[in-house]
Design an enzyme around this catalytic site. Sequence first.
Site, mmCIF file in Angstrom:
data_model
loop_
_atom_site.group_PDB
_atom_site.id
_atom_site.type_symbol
_atom_site.label_atom_id
_atom_site.label_comp_id
_atom_site.label_asym_id
_atom_site.label_seq_id
_atom_site.Cartn_x
_atom_site.Cartn_y
_atom_site.Cartn_z
ATOM 1 C CE LYS A 104 -3.199 2.779 2.602
ATOM 2 N NZ LYS A 104 -3.477 3.236 3.970
ATOM 3 N N GLY A 165 -7.584 9.427 10.319
ATOM 4 C CA GLY A 165 -7.819 9.479 11.755
ATOM 5 C C GLY A 165 -8.834 10.501 12.212
ATOM 6 C CB ALA A 191 -8.036 8.051 5.312
ATOM 7 N N GLY A 192 -10.671 8.266 7.255
ATOM 8 C CA GLY A 192 -11.779 9.154 7.572
ATOM 9 C C GLY A 192 -13.020 8.497 8.126
ATOM 10 C CG ASN A 213 -5.321 1.367 12.483
ATOM 11 O OD1 ASN A 213 -4.140 1.655 12.485
ATOM 12 N ND2 ASN A 213 -5.827 0.664 13.474
ATOM 13 C CB THR A 214 -8.183 5.869 13.720
ATOM 14 O OG1 THR A 214 -6.827 6.049 13.313
ATOM 15 C CG2 THR A 214 -8.435 6.709 14.956
#
Length: 262
Positions: A104, A165, A191-192, A213-214
């Site tokens: 990635k 994040g 993301a987001g 992830n976050t």
Amino acid sequence: MSTLDTPLVVAGKTYHSRLMVGTGKYQDLEETQNAIQASGAEIVTIAIRRSNIGQNPGEPNLLDVISPHCYTLLPNTAGCYNAKEAVRTCRLARELLDGHSLVKLEVLGDEKTLFPDLVETYQAAEVLIKEDFQVMVYTNDDPIAAKRLEEMGCVAVMPLAAPIGSGLGIRNPYNILEIVQNATVPILVDAGVGTASDAAVAMELGCDGVLMNTAIAGAQNPILMASAMKKAVEAGRDAYLAGRIPRRRYASASSPLEGTFF
């Protein structure tokens, strides 16, 4: 997976889960392992510059809880701010993972926004593709940029939904939809995402998958959130396949007036 659906295919390999997860920000390796299992993910991304996968023999090894025999490992270039750093990181990943070629690519523009630097991303992608890496690439939600990366030979394009994040959700669904409708490779929102409804929206737009992830690791109960995200991705995909009703300005009665008794 719905019987109406077909599996996700990335770089020639078939996957049944459309949820991909990261390994950062967990309290410990046990929580990491349990959350990933609860998510049902088959692709797990690892930040090579921040995770020990064998380069530090005296420290806990992430591969002890995330076996390459059970998951497709996706080394990423998080923390890289130019093409040279990103290429070097991918080469290191290939060495540590015995010739692993799926990576990635993310080349960041600054530490405040963590938006991608597209010029450096293009340069890194060109080098990596020439070196026979299979590149899944993080980019912004610009349809032109996404198409260019696809045409360069990236095996999947990963537009951001919002800053990494941030948990802000899908900020520009129209651009994401445009990217999806013009793509011939998998489009994976990256993301987001902040909660399950964000993941469902991404899938309802027709995205092939979601990476996060976050949203899981930062939740008050990461294991439960991982399970929620799994269900949200599945529900969003089913809703996309089912086909939503058109939006209308005015009401439309559920029961017809014809044939009423009075």
